[in-house]
Design a protein around this motif. Structure first.
Motif, mmCIF file in Angstrom:
data_model
loop_
_atom_site.group_PDB
_atom_site.id
_atom_site.type_symbol
_atom_site.label_atom_id
_atom_site.label_comp_id
_atom_site.label_asym_id
_atom_site.label_seq_id
_atom_site.Cartn_x
_atom_site.Cartn_y
_atom_site.Cartn_z
ATOM 1 N N MET A 1 7.509 4.338 -7.580
ATOM 2 C CA MET A 1 6.907 4.229 -6.262
ATOM 3 C C MET A 1 6.964 2.763 -5.817
ATOM 4 S SD MET A 1 3.204 5.697 -4.982
ATOM 5 C CE MET A 1 3.189 7.215 -5.860
ATOM 6 N N SER A 2 7.220 2.538 -4.556
ATOM 7 C CA SER A 2 7.329 1.174 -4.043
ATOM 8 C C SER A 2 5.941 0.568 -3.812
ATOM 9 C CB SER A 2 8.113 1.181 -2.726
ATOM 10 O OG SER A 2 7.313 1.727 -1.681
ATOM 11 N N HIS A 3 5.913 -0.725 -3.626
ATOM 12 C CA HIS A 3 4.648 -1.409 -3.326
ATOM 13 C C HIS A 3 4.032 -0.852 -2.046
ATOM 14 C CE1 HIS A 3 5.066 -4.240 -6.562
ATOM 15 N NE2 HIS A 3 6.289 -4.563 -6.142
ATOM 16 N N GLU A 5 4.404 2.156 -0.732
ATOM 17 C CA GLU A 5 3.846 3.486 -1.008
ATOM 18 C C GLU A 5 2.550 3.390 -1.793
ATOM 19 O OE1 GLU A 5 7.915 6.162 -1.206
ATOM 20 O OE2 GLU A 5 7.343 4.964 -2.943
ATOM 21 N N ASN A 6 2.498 2.500 -2.766
ATOM 22 C CA ASN A 6 1.276 2.301 -3.556
ATOM 23 C C ASN A 6 0.116 1.845 -2.683
ATOM 24 O OD1 ASN A 6 2.337 3.058 -6.025
ATOM 25 N ND2 ASN A 6 2.925 0.974 -6.578
ATOM 26 N N ILE A 7 0.383 0.894 -1.798
ATOM 27 C CA ILE A 7 -0.665 0.379 -0.921
ATOM 28 C C ILE A 7 -1.178 1.474 -0.001
ATOM 29 C CG2 ILE A 7 -1.082 -1.157 1.055
ATOM 30 C CD1 ILE A 7 0.638 -3.250 -0.489
ATOM 31 N N GLU A 9 -1.078 4.701 -0.522
ATOM 32 C CA GLU A 9 -1.810 5.681 -1.326
ATOM 33 C C GLU A 9 -3.211 5.157 -1.663
ATOM 34 O OE1 GLU A 9 -1.531 7.688 -5.712
ATOM 35 O OE2 GLU A 9 0.334 7.495 -4.598
ATOM 36 N N LEU A 10 -3.311 3.901 -2.018
ATOM 37 C CA LEU A 10 -4.623 3.313 -2.317
ATOM 38 C C LEU A 10 -5.514 3.303 -1.078
ATOM 39 C CD1 LEU A 10 -3.465 0.361 -4.598
ATOM 40 C CD2 LEU A 10 -4.866 2.328 -5.299
ATOM 41 N N ASP A 13 -6.786 6.707 -0.575
ATOM 42 C CA ASP A 13 -7.821 6.971 -1.579
ATOM 43 C C ASP A 13 -9.155 6.331 -1.180
ATOM 44 O OD1 ASP A 13 -5.987 8.393 -3.089
ATOM 45 O OD2 ASP A 13 -5.683 6.788 -4.571
#
Length: 91
Positions: A1-3, A5-7, A9-10, A13
């Motif tokens: 997962m790319s940065h 996408e991670n950001i 998703e977080l 959340d």
């Protein structure tokens, strides 16, 4: 997962967690409308928005407002304003 996408998703959340808090808090307020100030205070969502050393350096509700707008856009919360006070309720 790319940065990126991670950001995202977080961020999702965090918004989901705030919605869960609102839903739990609803029973303690008239008609289930939870004051924005209560949410900000309980979750400590007032944060500084300015770089260190800037002349203006106070904590504001920018993080709360951004998360709340995200939840509105996803149609997970309702919003109402009474005078100058804002309230939220989970759908």
């Amino acid at each position: 997962m790319s940065h990126k996408e991670n950001i995202h998703e977080l961020f999702d959340d965090m918004a989901t967690e705030m919605a869960a808090f609102i839903k739990e808090a609803q029973s303690g307020f008239s008609e289930g409308w939870v004051p924005a100030t209560y949410i900000k205070d309980q979750l400590q969502l007032k944060k500084s928005a300015y770089p260190q050393g800037n002349k203006i350096d106070n904590e504001t509700g920018w993080l709360f407002a951004t998360l709340a707008r995200h939840l509105q856009d996803k149609e997970k919360v309702d919003f109402k304003k009474v005078g100058s006070r804002s309230f939220y309720k989970c759908k």
